[in-house]
Design an enzyme around this catalytic site. Structure first.
Site, PDB file in Angstrom:
ATOM      1  N   ASP A  36      -4.959  33.499 -36.821  1.00 17.54           N
ATOM      2  CA  ASP A  36      -5.650  34.472 -37.664  1.00 17.54           C
ATOM      3  C   ASP A  36      -5.037  35.831 -37.400  1.00 17.54           C
ATOM      4  O   ASP A  36      -4.504  36.067 -36.321  1.00 17.54           O
ATOM      5  CB  ASP A  36      -7.123  34.567 -37.250  1.00 17.54           C
ATOM      6  CG  ASP A  36      -7.942  33.433 -37.801  1.00 17.54           C
ATOM      7  OD1 ASP A  36      -7.545  32.891 -38.832  1.00 17.54           O
ATOM      8  OD2 ASP A  36      -8.967  33.105 -37.184  1.00 17.54           O
ATOM      9  N   ASP A  71       2.082  11.330   1.269  1.00 18.08           N
ATOM     10  CA  ASP A  71       1.788  11.034  -0.132  1.00 18.08           C
ATOM     11  C   ASP A  71       1.106  12.180  -0.836  1.00 18.08           C
ATOM     12  O   ASP A  71       1.730  13.091  -1.324  1.00 18.08           O
ATOM     13  CB  ASP A  71       0.944   9.772  -0.221  1.00 18.08           C
ATOM     14  CG  ASP A  71       1.718   8.645  -0.880  1.00 18.08           C
ATOM     15  OD1 ASP A  71       2.951   8.734  -0.889  1.00 18.08           O
ATOM     16  OD2 ASP A  71       1.083   7.714  -1.376  1.00 18.08           O
ATOM     17  N   VAL A 116       0.846  -1.200   0.000  1.00 14.15           N
ATOM     18  CA  VAL A 116       0.000   0.000   0.000  1.00 14.15           C
ATOM     19  C   VAL A 116       0.880   1.247   0.000  1.00 14.15           C
ATOM     20  O   VAL A 116       0.639   2.204  -0.740  1.00 14.15           O
ATOM     21  CB  VAL A 116      -0.940   0.009   1.234  1.00 14.15           C
ATOM     22  CG1 VAL A 116      -1.616   1.364   1.394  1.00 14.15           C
ATOM     23  CG2 VAL A 116      -1.972  -1.095   1.116  1.00 14.15           C
ATOM     24  N   ALA A 117       1.929   1.213   0.843  1.00 11.80           N
ATOM     25  CA  ALA A 117       2.766   2.408   0.961  1.00 11.80           C
ATOM     26  C   ALA A 117       3.610   2.627  -0.289  1.00 11.80           C
ATOM     27  O   ALA A 117       3.877   3.769  -0.666  1.00 11.80           O
ATOM     28  CB  ALA A 117       3.673   2.278   2.179  1.00 11.80           C
TER      29      ALA A 117
HETATM   30  P1  ATP Z   1      -8.573  36.679 -40.591  1.00 12.51           P
HETATM   31  O1  ATP Z   1      -8.639  35.427 -41.398  1.00 12.51           O
HETATM   32  O2  ATP Z   1      -7.202  37.049 -40.183  1.00 12.51           O
HETATM   33  O3  ATP Z   1      -9.564  36.765 -39.488  1.00 12.51           O
HETATM   34  P2  ATP Z   1     -10.155  38.356 -42.284  1.00 12.51           P
HETATM   35  O4  ATP Z   1     -11.118  38.841 -41.293  1.00 12.51           O
HETATM   36  O5  ATP Z   1      -9.648  39.346 -43.284  1.00 12.51           O
HETATM   37  O6  ATP Z   1      -8.853  37.822 -41.645  1.00 12.51           O
HETATM   38  P3  ATP Z   1     -12.197  36.976 -43.601  1.00 12.51           P
HETATM   39  O7  ATP Z   1     -13.196  37.383 -42.612  1.00 12.51           O
HETATM   40  O8  ATP Z   1     -12.226  35.605 -44.176  1.00 12.51           O
HETATM   41  O9  ATP Z   1     -10.756  37.134 -43.050  1.00 12.51           O
HETATM   42  O10 ATP Z   1     -12.271  38.042 -44.783  1.00 12.51           O
HETATM   43  C1  ATP Z   1     -11.616  37.817 -46.011  1.00 12.51           C
HETATM   44  C2  ATP Z   1     -11.765  39.037 -46.903  1.00 12.51           C
HETATM   45  O11 ATP Z   1     -13.155  39.229 -47.205  1.00 12.51           O
HETATM   46  C3  ATP Z   1     -11.320  40.335 -46.250  1.00 12.51           C
HETATM   47  O12 ATP Z   1      -9.965  40.594 -46.461  1.00 12.51           O
HETATM   48  C4  ATP Z   1     -12.187  41.374 -46.947  1.00 12.51           C
HETATM   49  O13 ATP Z   1     -11.615  41.737 -48.168  1.00 12.51           O
HETATM   50  C5  ATP Z   1     -13.461  40.622 -47.223  1.00 12.51           C
HETATM   51  N1  ATP Z   1     -14.455  40.881 -46.180  1.00 12.51           N
HETATM   52  C6  ATP Z   1     -14.329  40.767 -44.855  1.00 12.51           C
HETATM   53  N2  ATP Z   1     -15.457  41.071 -44.206  1.00 12.51           N
HETATM   54  C7  ATP Z   1     -16.355  41.401 -45.167  1.00 12.51           C
HETATM   55  C8  ATP Z   1     -17.723  41.803 -45.148  1.00 12.51           C
HETATM   56  N3  ATP Z   1     -18.397  41.927 -44.028  1.00 12.51           N
HETATM   57  N4  ATP Z   1     -18.311  42.044 -46.320  1.00 12.51           N
HETATM   58  C9  ATP Z   1     -17.649  41.908 -47.483  1.00 12.51           C
HETATM   59  N5  ATP Z   1     -16.375  41.538 -47.559  1.00 12.51           N
HETATM   60  C10 ATP Z   1     -15.716  41.290 -46.430  1.00 12.51           C
END
Ligand code: ATP
Length: 882
Positions: free
Chosen positions: A325, A707, A278-279
Site C-alpha cells: 500500500d 549435537d 542414536v549417534a
Molecule cells: P492505500 O491503498 O495506499 O492505503 P488510500 O488510503 O488512498 O491508499 P483508500 O483508503 O482505499 O486508499 O482511499 C481511496 C480513496 O478514497 C482516496 O484516494 C481518497 O480519494 C478517498 N478517501 C480516503 N479516505 C477518505 C475518507 N475518510 N473520506 C472520504 N474519502 C476518502
C-alpha cells in the site's frame, strides 16, 4: 437474561451503566466477580509430560533396554552412563521445547486483539480480554467483536457471524427491541456476538456476556489448542530424516551382524549398534528448525515485525515481489492540507482568507468527518485528522461545529466506493455532505457552488476541475472533493441517494514519503525483489510518490483499477511484470494481482489494512497487516504484522527471513557432517577389519555434547547484511540438494580421516584402548571446532571469530567436559577411556584442528577469488557505463 427483548435503555439500567461508561473502580469490581474475558483453552503440555515424551523415541527405548540387559549381566558402569546420557538428553530436549514454546506464546500475546471502550467518559483502546459486563464498546468496519453485546447505536452496521451461524452473508444490526421470544442467534438483530466481525459501518454496544458465558463460549466449552502445523521445511527435513534413519538402521544392523560373526558378545554388539544409530540419526532436525525459527521471530518482533505463523519466515526468505500500500506504508501518513480549491481557484491553505466559500468548505469537511483531535491524542483516519486540523487553524472547532449541526445519518467511508456521506441538521433543513475521490464525486454532481451562488456544472468547469485535480496530484498531493445537497427524506439514506450533488470544492493534502522508503526500495531492487505500489489513491498522485522513492521510472508502468477490470486474468498475467504502480485499486483487484504474480512462480508479500483486504492477505505467500492503522480482521488474516506500518520493516523482515533460513541450513549441515564422520569412521574400521574405534558410551557422549548445543548456537548466528545482495531463493529449491550432500559428506569424510589417524596413532603406540580414547577425543573435539566452519559461507576471520559468542561458549563447555571425562578417574572408568600422555593430548588437539584449518584456508582462497571476480565485474561494469 434475554437482552434482545429489552430496549437499550432497559439494558443499560439492568447492567447498571450510564452513557459515560463504567468507572475504572467499577471495572475492577466486576472483574473480580466475573474474571477475564477469555475462553478456557486446553492446557498446554506440562514440563513433566514434555520430559516423558522424550523417552518415546524407538531408539531411546532400545538403548534403555540394552542398558537394563547390561545391568543384568553385571556391567553397571555402562548402564549408569547410558541412563545418565539419556536423562541429560531428555532434560536438554525439555528445556529447548519449553523455551521455544514460550517464545512462540509471547509472540502470540503481542498480536492479541484490542477493543475500543468508553470508561470514565473517555474512549480508549484496551486488550479485549479486559472487557467486563457493562462496558460500552465501539465498532468500526474491520473490528473483531470480542464479547456478546446489545447494540445501542447502529450506522449501516453490518456484521459477519459465520463463525457462529455458518452464514457467510453479513447481517445488518439494529437497535430496536425484538418482541418475539426464543429467537435464534441469526435473528437477534440487536445483539452482536463474540467471534464475529464488523464488515461495514459503525456501531456501539453494551457488553452483556464475556468469556465462557458468550454464545461461542457455550459452543466451545473447551477450545482445543490447534495442533501446531509443521512448516514445509520441517516436513522436508522430517522426510529426509526418516529416509536417513532407515539407511543408518540398515548400516547399524550390518555392523551388528559383522560384530557377531567376529565373535563379539551379543549384548555388546547390540549396545554398539544401538549407540551408533542414536549417534548417527539426526533426531534433532525438526526441533532445531522450531528453535531457530522461534528465536529468530522473537528477534524480528523487536524490529517491529511480528510473525504470526512460523512458516511465514521460510516464505519471507524467498519473497520475490512486495505489493505494498502507499498510504502510511511507503508514506508517513501524516497528512497536512496544502491547497484548497473553491470558485475555480487554487489557494494555499495558509493564505486562504476568511471567505465564506472557503469557510463553508472547511466547515463541511469537519462535519463529514469522524476524526477527533484533542491535544496530542488524535483518533481517526489521518486524512480526516488533517481536515480537523485545518478547521482548527481557521477557528472552526470540531466540537462546536458538530454540536451546532448534529449528525442525523451517515453512509460510512469504504475503499470500494471511495467516498462517504453524512446528513447534518443545517439552518432549518438537513444537508447531505459527501466527500471522496474527485473522479468519483464529479460524476455525482450536476451543479457547483460559486461566489455567485449555485450554478449548473457544465463540461467546461468539469474539465477545469479535472485539470486542476491532476496538477495538484502531480505534486504528490492527495485530493478530496466535497459536495452537498438538501436531504429531504426522513429515512436513512441509501447509496443511490449520493447523487445529484452540488460540487463545493477540493482540499489537497500532502503525505510525504517516509524518509527510509527510498533506501528500502533500492535495497529490494538490489536483492532481486520487485517492489510494487498498490493504492486507492489517484494515479497521478501515486506516480508522483512512486517516482520520488524509485519504484517507477516510466508512467507506462502504472495501471488503474478500471483498466484491471477490463483485463482477463491471462491478459493481466502477461503484463504484470511491467507494472509497478496500481492506482484507484479496490481490494478485489489486489487478489488478482497476487494470483497473476504467483502464476509466474513468484513468492508474493502483500500488505493490507482494511476488512476487504483479508482475502488478498490470505492469498499472498506472506500477508502483511498494519499494526497501527490496520483493522483487527486484516491482522487476523495476515501472517505478519508490522508494529510501525513501515515498508522498510518488510524489507528488514525479508533480510531476517533469508538469514534465518541460512542459519537453519548451516545448523543442519553441522549436525549431518558430524554424524557422517562418526558413521564413516565405524564403517571404515569395520571394512578394514579393525576393532570398533569407539565404545558405545563414546558415541552417546559425542551425541550429547556435540549435537544440539553447537547446532542451536549456529542457528543464532547474527544476521548478515550482505545476504540482501543475493537473488531470492527459489521456493522450489530444496534445502537438501546435491551441493548440500556433497559438502556434508566431504566435511564428514575429513573429520573421519583425522579420527582414524588418531585411532591409528594411539593403537600403534599403545593399545586398542589408547587408540579408541584418541579417536573418541578427536571426533568429539574436531566436531566442536567444525562448528566454526559451519557458521557461514565466508571464513570466520571475515565474519569475526567472536561475533557469535554462543558457538564459542558451546566449544568451551564441550571441551571442558571432554577434558573432565578424560582426566577424572571415576569418569574415565565409566567412559572407558585410558589416560593419555602429553604428546597424545597434543596429537588429539592438532588433528582436531585440521578440518577447521583446512576448511578455513579453502574459504579464504575462495573469498579472495570471488572478491577479485567482483572487482573485475565492477571494472567491466564501469567501462560499460563509460
Ligand atoms: P492505500 O491503498 O495506499 O492505503 P488510500 O488510503 O488512498 O491508499 P483508500 O483508503 O482505499 O486508499 O482511499 C481511496 C480513496 O478514497 C482516496 O484516494 C481518497 O480519494 C478517498 N478517501 C480516503 N479516505 C477518505 C475518507 N475518510 N473520506 C472520504 N474519502 C476518502
Amino acid at each position: 437474561m434475554k437482552f434482545y427483548r429489552k430496549s437499550s435503555e432497559e439494558v443499560m439500567e439492568i447492567l447498571d451503566v450510564s452513557i459515560d461508561g463504567l468507572s475504572e473502580q467499577e471495572v475492577q469490581k466486576r472483574r473480580l466477580e466475573h474474571g477475564y474475558n477469555k475462553l478456557d483453552e486446553a492446557k498446554g503440555d506440562t514440563p513433566i509430560k514434555v520430559f516423558m515424551d522424550q523417552f518415546k523415541d524407538f531408539l531411546v527405548i532400545m538403548l534403555i533396554l540394552a542398558a537394563i540387559i547390561s545391568a543384568a549381566l553385571g556391567k553397571y558402569e555402562s548402564t549408569i552412563v547410558v541412563i545418565f546420557v539419556v536423562v541429560l538428553n531428555a532434560i536438554l530436549g525439555t528445556v529447548q521445547h519449553i523455551k521455544a514454546n514460550n517464545s512462540i506464546n509471547s509472540l502470540k500475546a503481542l498480536s492479541s486483539p484490542v477493543s475500543k471502550v468508553l470508561r470514565d467518559k473517555m474512549k480508549k483502546e484496551i486488550p479485549s480480554n479486559e472487557l467486563v459486563v457493562g462496558d460500552i464498546i465501539f465498532f468500526d468496519a474491520g473490528d473483531y467483536i470480542s464479547a456478546d453485546a446489545r447494540v445501542i447505536e447502529a450506522h449501516s452496521f453490518q456484521v459477519n457471524e459465520s463463525s457462529l451461524t455458518g452464514e457467510s452473508e453479513s447481517v445488518t444490526k439494529e437497535i430496536e427491541a425484538i418482541s418475539q421470544d426464543d429467537v435464534s442467534i441469526g435473528d437477534m438483530k440487536n445483539m452482536v456476538f463474540s467471534g464475529s466481525y464488523v464488515t461495514y459501518g459503525r456501531g456501539v454496544a453494551v457488553v452483556t456476556d464475556i468469556g465462557m458465558k458468550t454464545e461461542i463460549g457455550k459452543i466451545a466449552s473447551m477450545l482445543e489448542n490447534a495442533k501446531a502445523r509443521k512448516t514445509p521445511l520441517q516436513e522436508t527435513l522430517d522426510n529426509f530424516g526418516k529416509n536417513l534413519s532407515i539407511a543408518i538402521l540398515i548400516i547399524s544392523g550390518i555392523i551388528f551382524i559383522i560384530d557377531i560373526l567376529r565373535d563379539k558378545a551379543i549384548i555388546d554388539s547390540f549396545m554398539f549398534a544401538v549407540a551408533l544409530a542414536v549417534a548417527a540419526i539426526p533426531e534433532a532436525l525438526s526441533s532445531i528448525v522450531t528453535i531457530v525459527l522461534a528465536f529468530g521471530t522473537q528477534k524480528m518482533s523487536k524490529s517491529n515485525a511480528i510473525v504470526k505463523k512460523l512458516n511465514a519466515v521460510e516464505s519471507l526468505g524467498s519473497i520475490s515481489v512486495i505489493c505494498s500500500d502507499k498510504t502510511g506504508t511507503l508514506t508517513q501518513n501524516k497528512m497536512k492540507v496544502q491547497k484548497l480549491w473553491v470558485d475555480n481557484n487554487i489557494v494555499d491553505s495558509d493564505e486562504a482568507t476568511d471567505q465564506s466559500l472557503i469557510n463553508k468548505l472547511i466547515q463541511f469537511s469537519v462535519l463529514c468527518n469522524d476524526a477527533i483531535v484533542s491535544g496530542d491524542s488524535n483518533i481517526g483516519d489521518p486524512t480526516e485528522i488533517a481536515l480537523v486540523n485545518l478547521g482548527n487553524e481557521h477557528n472552526i472547532n470540531e466540537q462546536v461545529t458538530r454540536n451546532a449541526h448534529p449528525r442525523i445519518f451517515e453512509l460510512p467511508f469504504d475503499s470500494d466506493r471511495k467516498m462517504m456521506s453524512t446528513v447534518n441538521a443545517y439552518e432549518n433543513s438537513n444537508l447531505m455532505i459527501t466527500k471522496g475521490a474527485v473522479d468519483t464525486i464529479i460524476n455525482k454532481t450536476h451543479k457547483i457552488l460559486t461566489s455567485n451562488g449555485v450554478e449548473i456544472l457544465n463540461d467546461e468547469v468539469k474539465a477545469k476541475i479535472k485539470h486542476d485535480n491532476n496538477s495538484l496530484a502531480k505534486n504528490g498531493l492527495r485530493v478530496l472533493a466535497f459536495a452537498y445537497k438538501e436531504y429531504k427524506n426522513e429515512s436513512r439514506p441509501k447509496l443511490e441517494d449520493e447523487d445529484e450533488l452540488i460540487f463545493m470544492g477540493m482540499i489537497a493534502m500532502m503525505d510525504p514519503p517516509r524518509p527510509e522508503s527510498k533506501k528500502a526500495v533500492a535495497d529490494c531492487i538490489l536483492a532481486g525483489i520487485k517492489p510494487v505500489m498498490i493504492t486507492g489513491d489517484h494515479k497521478i498522485t501515486a506516480i508522483a510518490i512512486a517516482k520520488q522513492i524509485g519504484i517507477i521510472k516510466d508512467e507506462t508502468e502504472a495501471l488503474e483499477g478500471h483498466e484491471i477490470e477490463k483485463l482477463t486474468d491471462d491478459e493481466l498475467y502477461n503484463i504484470v511484470e511491467n507494472i509497478s504502480v496500481y492506482a484507484r485499486v479496490s481490494p478485489e483487484h489486489k487478489i488478482r494481482i497476487v494470483r497473476a504474480w504467483q502464476k509466474k512462480s513468484m513468492v508474493v508479500a502483500m500488505t493490507g489494512d482494511g476488512v476487504n483486504d483479508a482475502p488478498a492477505l490470505k492469498q499472498a505467500d506472506v500477508g502483511v497487516a498494519m499494526g497501527i492503522t490496520g483493522t483487527e480482521v486484516s491482522k487476523e488474516a495476515a501472517s505478519m504484522v508490522l508494529t510501525d506500518d513501515n515498508f522498510a520493516t518488510i524489507v528488514k523482515a525479508i533480510s531476517s527471513g533469508r538469514s534465518i533460513y541460512v542459519n537453519i541450513k548451516n545448523s543442519i549441515k553441522f549436525l549431518l557432517s558430524g554424524n557422517a564422520a562418526g558413521i564413516f569412521s565405524v564403517i571404515f574400521a569395520s571394512v578394514a577389519g579393525l576393532a570398533a574405534p569407539f565404545a558405545p558410551v563414546h558415541l552417546l557422549f559425542i551425541n550429547l555434547l556435540t549435537d544440539s548445543l553447537p547446532a542451536i548456537a549456529i542457528g543464532l548466528e547474527p544476521h548478515d547484511e550482505s545476504i540482501m545482495k543475493e537473488k531470492p531463493r527459489k521456493r522450489t529449491d530444496s534445502i537438501i540438494n546435491k551441493e548440500f550432500i556433497k559438502q556434508v559428506s566431504t566435511k564428514g569424510a575429513l573429520i573421519a580421516l583425522v579420527t582414524m589417524i588418531a585411532y591409528y596413532i594411539g593403537f600403534s603406540s599403545g593399545s586398542h584402548l589408547v587408540g579408541s580414547t584418541m579417536a573418541f577425543a578427536t571426533l568429539c573435539l574436531s566436531r566442536l571446532f567444525h562448528s566454526l566452519n559451519c557458521r557461514s559461507k565466508a571464513s570466520v576471520f571475515k565474519i569475526g571469530v567472536l561475533s557469535n559468542i554462543y558457538v564459542i561458549l558451546s566449544i568451551i563447555v564441550g571441551s571442558l567436559m571432554l577434558l573432565f571425562v578424560m582426566n577424572y578417574p571415576p569418569l574415565m572408568t565409566m567412559f572407558e577411556v585410558s589416560k593419555l600422555d602429553i604428546s597424545q593430548h597434543l596429537s588429539v588437539i592438532g588433528l582436531s584442528l585440521i578440518p577447521l584449518v583446512a576448511v578455513q584456508i579453502y574459504k579464504l582462497i575462495k573469498d579472495n577469488n570471488s572478491t577479485s571476480h567482483e572487482q573485475i565485474d565492477k571494472v567491466n561494469h564501469l567501462s560499460d557505463v563509460a
